[in-house]
Scaffold this active site. Structure first.
Site, PDB file in Angstrom:
ATOM      1  N   CYS A 254       0.851  -1.200   0.000  1.00 62.08           N
ATOM      2  CA  CYS A 254       0.000   0.000   0.000  1.00 62.08           C
ATOM      3  C   CYS A 254       0.882   1.244   0.000  1.00 62.08           C
ATOM      4  O   CYS A 254       0.936   1.993   0.984  1.00 62.08           O
ATOM      5  CB  CYS A 254      -0.930  -0.014   1.213  1.00 62.08           C
ATOM      6  SG  CYS A 254      -2.155  -1.321   1.154  1.00 62.08           S
ATOM      7  N   GLU A 255       1.572   1.453  -1.112  1.00 61.64           N
ATOM      8  CA  GLU A 255       2.518   2.556  -1.225  1.00 61.64           C
ATOM      9  C   GLU A 255       2.731   2.810  -2.709  1.00 61.64           C
ATOM     10  O   GLU A 255       3.111   1.903  -3.462  1.00 61.64           O
ATOM     11  CB  GLU A 255       3.838   2.168  -0.566  1.00 61.64           C
ATOM     12  CG  GLU A 255       4.769   3.304  -0.279  1.00 61.64           C
ATOM     13  CD  GLU A 255       4.432   4.027   1.002  1.00 61.64           C
ATOM     14  OE1 GLU A 255       4.658   5.259   1.043  1.00 61.64           O
ATOM     15  OE2 GLU A 255       3.930   3.393   1.951  1.00 61.64           O
TER      16      GLU A 255
END
Length: 454
Positions: free
Chosen positions: A382-383
């Site tokens: 999640c980046e």
């Protein structure tokens, strides 16, 4: 497929499958899963021997001895430490954990060095108890601490003083370590005209302590260095400091460590630093400097890590989502970049996200006659900065389930890995002579949950 940036001897079968160390990557994926760090043992050993023999020959030719330390921070497992020692290398550690691995591998304490800008008392005590051959002190405060802890144990601690030469070399600023505005070492340059340099002050401070034995001076100028001129310039500064210390104290120290940072090929067409060339250049340079200064040659040491293990490693992934994205360019036509997501990412290789490191990737489980397309290999975290390979040409028919390999990941992949998003870290799998074995097993969710006390 042979040569940089892949391990030596890597090739393709007639059906397009990659073979590393004599093992088909499809078999590796089936047996060990993905993602996985794959390490070619023969390649590691070859590069370790190449550095040792090149430097021994070059420095022997000018009448100097040399020790090669494998820089364990690049990748250290019990097996890797044993390989390094079996090839005639010593082992450099930078933490209590790395020291523990070297000792578990039965590397003699006398052949281990301990680095660190903020060593704990426990780490220093363990190093003293293990009889490490050198503790590289990094500050004036640490000199006093090592002396106190050595006195408590009734031993004499062998130390080197790490200095910063002001020679800037290497890639990203985060891996350049010889400029003054950073945490490592003591500057050879005085803070003001007429003052004593921090490096000289540290060397003289060591000599005041009977609990310390000053072995010599240590310098490390950066990482991923391709031009040997930086090593030669730094060596000149260190040897002058050695001569100045002799004038001040009467002691001409016996050892000089020139650190590591030898660059490798990450992309097709890259040219790695040649160990024979750099060894000859440095040896001739230090010999000339010592003649100018009228001082005898010390014993030298170097600390290659990435240069030995980096090219020996490949990270194997499985492709998941494939997503074409239309990108608008400033002043130009729109173009399509295809995002190819794999089952790992920044948790197993933080370097592209940390400082934009460039890598090369290929589809390795089959052949393809499709045209190539511009792709970006990304992870599952999640980046948005979770990028494995920023730009690479992949076949346009890349699809879910394909095996994808990233080359030259032996250094700093596993050693800098994390559990971001609670992903278990991949295994380290050695390949040699057509067989594979697990050096470090894959983490499991049970491992992660076992640390959580609720």
């Amino acid at each position: 497929m042979t040569g940089a940036p892949w391990p030596s001897g890597t090739g393709r079968q007639t059906d397009g499958a990659l073979v590393v160390g004599g093992v088909d990557v499809r078999d590796l994926a089936a047996e060990h899963g993905t993602p996985a760090y794959v390490l070619d043992e023969a390649d590691f050993r070859m590069r370790a021997r190449a550095y040792r023999t090149a430097f021994e020959a070059a420095f022997g030719a000018v009448g100097a001895g040399v020790d090669v330390y494998y820089a364990g921070k690049a990748l250290l497992t019990v097996a890797v430490a044993r390989w390094a020692r079996e090839e005639g290398l010593r082992v450099d550690t930078a933490s209590g954990g790395e020291l523990a691995i070297a000792l578990r591998a039965e590397v003699p304490g006398a052949e281990i060095g301990l680095h660190g800008n903020n060593k704990s008392d426990a780490e220093i005590r363990r190093a003293l108890d293990a009889g490490v051959g050198r503790i590289i002190v990094d500050s004036l405060v640490e000199i006093e601490r090592v002396a106190r802890l050595a006195a408590e144990r009734g031993v004499v601690a062998p130390v080197m003083v790490r200095v910063t030469t002001g020679v800037h070399a290497g890639g990203h600023e985060y891996i350049a370590t010889a400029h003054e505005d950073q945490k490592f070492g003591l500057s050879v340059n005085p803070a003001r005209e007429g003052a004593e340099s921090p490096a000289m002050a540290a060397l003289l401070a060591v000599l005041k302590h009977p609990e310390l034995k000053l072995l010599g001076i240590h310098s490390h100028i950066g990482s991923q260095i391709i031009d040997p001129d930086g090593f030669e310039a730094a060596a000149r500064v260190v040897l002058r400091l050695r001569a100045d210390l002799a004038e001040r104290s009467g002691l001409l120290v016996d050892e000089v460590d020139l650190g590591g940072g030898y660059g490798i090929a990450y992309l097709p067409g890259d040219v790695a630093l040649d160990p024979e060339r750099v060894a000859k250049d440095i040896a001739q340079s230090v010999s000339a400097v010592c003649q100018e200064l009228g001082t005898g040659l010390p014993r030298f040491s170097i600390e290659p890590g990435r240069a030995i293990v980096g090219p020996a490693g490949v990270t194997l992934y499985t492709v998941g989502t494939v997503k074409p994205v239309t990108v608008s360019s400033d002043g130009g036509a729109d173009f399509t970049r295809t995002y190819v997501s794999v089952d790992g990412g920044m948790s197993d290789n933080i370097r592209p996200a940390l400082y934009g490191a460039a890598y090369h990737a290929e589809i390795v489980g089959r052949s393809s006659s499709a045209e190539s397309m511009l792709a970006r290999v990304v992870g599952k975290h999640c980046e948005s900065g979770d990028i494995v390979v920023h730009e690479v040409q992949l076949p346009a028919d890349v699809r879910a389930g394909d095996l994808l390999a990233v080359a030259a990941t032996g250094a700093y992949g596993r050693s800098m890995a994390s559990n971001y998003n609670m992903l278990p870290r991949p295994p380290v799998v050695a390949v040699s002579d057509g067989a594979s074995r697990v050096l470090v097993r894959r983490e499991t969710e049970d491992d992660l949950l076992g640390l959580d006390l609720g």
